[in-house]
Design a protein around this motif. Sequence first.
Motif, PDB file in Angstrom:
ATOM      1  N   ALA A 237      25.981  29.796  11.221  1.00  0.00           N
ATOM      2  CA  ALA A 237      24.690  29.267  10.779  1.00  0.00           C
ATOM      3  C   ALA A 237      24.514  29.464   9.273  1.00  0.00           C
ATOM      4  CB  ALA A 237      23.553  29.947  11.539  1.00  0.00           C
TER       5      ALA A 237
ATOM      6  N   LEU B 290      21.353  26.666  21.600  1.00  0.00           N
ATOM      7  CA  LEU B 290      21.709  28.011  21.166  1.00  0.00           C
ATOM      8  C   LEU B 290      20.981  29.101  21.964  1.00  0.00           C
ATOM      9  CD1 LEU B 290      22.604  29.160  17.697  1.00  0.00           C
ATOM     10  CD2 LEU B 290      20.994  30.548  18.963  1.00  0.00           C
TER      11      LEU B 290
ATOM     12  N   SER C  42      24.489  24.757  18.389  1.00  0.00           N
ATOM     13  CA  SER C  42      23.102  24.728  17.907  1.00  0.00           C
ATOM     14  C   SER C  42      22.125  23.963  18.800  1.00  0.00           C
ATOM     15  CB  SER C  42      23.042  24.193  16.473  1.00  0.00           C
ATOM     16  OG  SER C  42      23.572  22.893  16.385  1.00  0.00           O
TER      17      SER C  42
ATOM     18  N   TYR D 117      29.047  27.036  15.144  1.00  0.00           N
ATOM     19  CA  TYR D 117      27.582  26.955  15.118  1.00  0.00           C
ATOM     20  C   TYR D 117      27.106  25.524  15.346  1.00  0.00           C
ATOM     21  CZ  TYR D 117      22.798  26.824  13.609  1.00  0.00           C
ATOM     22  OH  TYR D 117      21.450  26.592  13.577  1.00  0.00           O
TER      23      TYR D 117
END
Length: 254
Positions: free
Chosen positions: A176, A207, A204, A200
């Motif tokens: 991130a 998440l 995402s 990430y």
Amino acid sequence: MISPYAQTPYAVRCDWGPIGADEVGPGTAVVAVVDVLSFTTTLTVAADQGIEVFPYRWRDERAAAFAAEKNATLAVGRSEVGPAQPVSLSPSTIRAAHGVTRLVLPSPNGSTVARRLAETGATVIGVSLRNARAAAAWTARTLPSGAAVAVVPAGERWKIDDSLRPAIEDLWGAGAFLQGLLDEGLGGLSPEAELAAAAYRHVSPHLRDALYACASGIELAGYGYPEDVEIASEVDSSTVVPVLDGDSFRPVPV
């Protein structure tokens, strides 16, 4: 010969735990420490409340004396929380605390890495999913021209032999921050850093569910601390960056 593990051809580097920090940290201007469950999440919750945080070694009998010397509250283990000692590594206890302005925060992973990195001369910052974008923006704004950045996902420890357990939530937190650097226009990522950013981007959209489903999330929830996982999933909710200044992290608004 320069170590091949130092990733020196790259402006943005990434490796795991204390040993990885020793490899990629030296020679960089900024090092981001990532320990999502729970040191850097707890650190960012404390920073949001203006609390100065002293990272400290885990299970060190001198912690109480150190806290007294610093006129600070000592965070205890999660299972030791009670009326006399209401603050622990759990971020929910920090959020509920009143009157805490200075905190000694022992941790087996993130705190150890942070203290180790402080000796390299780099500026050390605490990064979690809560403040990854803010930390990336701060780094892009303050990084000297031509300087390098290192990112250290702290990982966890296997109980059987105390060896490093790469923890996927720290990979996501590192990713991130790295994706934030890319969004800020910083490039030159090592393959290791590229992998974290890609991880990430992949996770995402879901998440929060992934944090609950990963091994560390299951462990924390199973021990009775699902709120720690919930707080860790507050992506980009914080605009404060904890910056290590001497032996303590001080909150810097972005």
